[in-house]
Write a protein that holds these residues in place. Sequence first.
Motif, PDB file in Angstrom:
ATOM      1  N   THR A 283       0.634  -1.166   0.237  1.00 46.80           N
ATOM      2  CA  THR A 283       0.132  -0.092   0.164  1.00 46.80           C
ATOM      3  C   THR A 283       0.813   1.273   0.071  1.00 46.80           C
ATOM      4  O   THR A 283       0.320   2.693   0.140  1.00 46.80           O
ATOM      5  CB  THR A 283      -0.751   0.439   1.382  1.00 46.80           C
ATOM      6  OG1 THR A 283      -0.150   0.102   2.787  1.00 46.80           O
ATOM      7  CG2 THR A 283      -2.033  -1.229   1.080  1.00 46.80           C
ATOM      8  N   ALA A 284       2.165   1.416   0.199  1.00 42.44           N
ATOM      9  CA  ALA A 284       3.491   2.500   0.535  1.00 42.44           C
ATOM     10  C   ALA A 284       2.627   3.340  -0.633  1.00 42.44           C
ATOM     11  O   ALA A 284       3.027   4.633  -0.127  1.00 42.44           O
ATOM     12  CB  ALA A 284       4.726   2.014  -0.019  1.00 42.44           C
ATOM     13  N   THR A 285       2.488   3.601  -1.969  1.00 39.66           N
ATOM     14  CA  THR A 285       2.347   3.650  -2.391  1.00 39.66           C
ATOM     15  C   THR A 285       0.847   4.264  -3.027  1.00 39.66           C
ATOM     16  O   THR A 285       0.946   4.855  -5.051  1.00 39.66           O
ATOM     17  CB  THR A 285       4.032   4.071  -4.096  1.00 39.66           C
ATOM     18  OG1 THR A 285       3.986   2.878  -4.564  1.00 39.66           O
ATOM     19  CG2 THR A 285       4.936   5.091  -3.447  1.00 39.66           C
ATOM     20  N   LYS A 286      -0.006   3.398  -3.474  1.00 39.51           N
ATOM     21  CA  LYS A 286      -0.899   3.784  -3.812  1.00 39.51           C
ATOM     22  C   LYS A 286      -1.587   3.854  -3.169  1.00 39.51           C
ATOM     23  O   LYS A 286      -1.940   3.459  -1.656  1.00 39.51           O
ATOM     24  CB  LYS A 286      -1.313   2.435  -4.431  1.00 39.51           C
ATOM     25  CG  LYS A 286      -0.871   1.402  -3.493  1.00 39.51           C
ATOM     26  CD  LYS A 286      -1.947   0.122  -4.805  1.00 39.51           C
ATOM     27  CE  LYS A 286      -2.787  -0.363  -5.420  1.00 39.51           C
ATOM     28  NZ  LYS A 286      -2.666  -1.756  -5.717  1.00 39.51           N
ATOM     29  N   ALA A 287      -3.790   4.476  -3.036  1.00 40.40           N
ATOM     30  CA  ALA A 287      -4.890   4.334  -2.205  1.00 40.40           C
ATOM     31  C   ALA A 287      -5.594   3.214  -2.235  1.00 40.40           C
ATOM     32  O   ALA A 287      -5.663   2.975  -2.676  1.00 40.40           O
ATOM     33  CB  ALA A 287      -5.389   5.730  -2.381  1.00 40.40           C
TER      34      ALA A 287
END
Length: 496
Positions: free
Chosen positions: A141-145
Motif C-alpha cells: 500500500t506504500a504508494t497507492k490509495a
Amino acid sequence: MKFALDNKESAQTDTDCLVIGVFKNTPLQGSAAAINQACDGALKDLVDSGDIDTNWKDTTLLHGLAGVAARRILVMGCGEPDKFDPVRFDTVCAIAGALLRDHAASNAHICLHEMETGGKDTYWRVRQAAVALDRANYKYTATKAARPHDHAPLASISFNADDKMQAALDEAKGMAKGYLQSRELGNLPPNICTPAYLADKAREFAASYANVSVKILKRKEMAKLKMSALLAVGQGSANGPRLIILTYTGKDDDSRPVVLVGKGITFDTGGISLKPGANMEQMKFDMGGAASVLGAFEACADLQLPINLVTVVAAAENMPDGKAYRPGDVLTSMSGQTIEVLNTDAEGRLVLCDALTYSQRFNPAALIDVATLTGACVVTLGHHASAIMSKHDDLAEELLEAGRGAIDRGWQLPLWDIYQSQLKSTFADMKNVGGMPAGSITAGCFLSRFAKDQRWAHIDCAGSTWKWASDEGSTGRPVGMLTQYLINQARQEPVD
Ligand code: BES
Ligand code: MN
Ligand code: ZN
C-alpha cells in the motif's frame, strides 16, 4: 498482524473465522471433530456429500453453522494424511491466509497446526502457520490509495494451543517482521528506495535496538579504502553508493560473528551494457539480497538471539551516464586483484567483491553473501529455490537445512575449480563475466576469489526473492532461510 494463544473449546470461540483442516477419507479429528459434534454432525454430512472438498489445497467457506460461535468456518482440504509433508502444510496455511486477507474477516482462530505433518512437531507447525499466514496477509500500500471496496487485511489471529506455544509465536513474530521488512523494501519503487534510503533504514534499526550500531560509508570513505569496484558501479548515478554496516551484539564481544553481505543494486539498467527495455522495471528487485539480509538482521534483533551478527549492504545504482564505467575498464578491487569489465551488467559481483574483502575484518565464523546475481539462476531454479554455492559443504548443508526448516528452500550448485578458467582475462587478473555456460556458477567463482580462506557461501536469490506475476512482487525471501540459520546457530552456541 498480532498473534495470540487461545485454547478454549473451538466451537465456542468467538471469531470472524475459524480455520480447520480435514484429511481425505479420514475421520474428522481435533477441532474439526469438536465442531462436528457442536453442529450435530452437519460438518461430516457436508464432507460426505462432497460439498466440502478434502483434496489438498481445496477450500470451503461456511457461514453461520448452527451451534458454533464462529461467524465463518474455513475448511482447508489437506488431502491424503500420508502425503501431508511440511511443504504441503505450509502451502495450506498460505492459501488460507490469502483467502482471509481478501474476505471481510478481521480476526481468525487457527486450528491448522492440529494436522499431523510428516516429521514436524506442534511447535514447528504453530511457528510455520503463523509466518505463512502473516506473509499471505501482506498487501502493498506504500504508494497507492486503498480502494474503498478492498477488505482490510487480518488484524490478529489466535491459535488453538496452550501457553507452551508462546515461544513458537515469538519466533514467528521475529521471522514475520523480517519478511515484511524485506518485502516492503523490495517492492518500493527505485526512485524512493535508493542507496541513501537503505542507509536510512539501517539507521532506524540502530535507533530501535540498544545492542545494534550502524556505520555508513559514502564515496569518500570508500575511495580511502580503495573500493574501486564498488565505486565504479555507482559512478554513473546521481544517487551515490553506500556501504552499510550494521552490527548486532547478542553475545560477548569476542565471539566471532556471522557476517551477511547483501547485493543492494537499487536499480540495474545494465549500465553502458544497457538491458533491453522490456521488463526493465523488474530490476528494482535487484536489491533483494540487501533487503533479505536487512530483514534477517531485524529478525535477529527482534528475537535478541544470543549470537553476534554483522550485516553489510553494498548499495549502488547501475546507470549509463557520461561518468559511467565502461566495458574494457580495468578496476583494481580493494583486495588488490584487478578485474577487466567485459559487461557493465555484471555489476553485482563488482559491488560484492569489495564488500566481501571489507567483511573479512570482522573475522567471521561464517561469511554469507546474498544476491540477485544472475538471470541464469532464474532459468535454472525458477522462482522456487535459491541457489547455494560454497566450497564448505558443511556450511552449504546448514543453509539447505535452514531452508527446509523454514520452507524457504535452496538447492546447491557446484563450485568446482574447473569453472574458474572461464574467468581468465588477457588484461587483468580476471574478467567479470564467464560466458554463457554455467552463468550462476562462474558468478559464484568470481566471488570466491574475494573470500579465500573464509568459511564462505553464496546465495543467488535472483528467482526466489520476487515473482514474475505483477500482483505478486517481492517475496521477501530468503529471510526465512537466513533467520532459521541464525536461530539454529543460536541453538548450537554453548550457553555460558
Ligand atoms: N541483476 C541481474 C541478474 C538478474 C536478472 C536478476 C534477472 C533477476 C532477474 C544481474 O546484475 C545481471 O544483469 N546479470 C547478468 C550477468 C551477465 C552479464 C554475465 C545476467 O544474468 O544476464
Ligand atoms: Mn546487471
Ligand atoms: Zn544486477
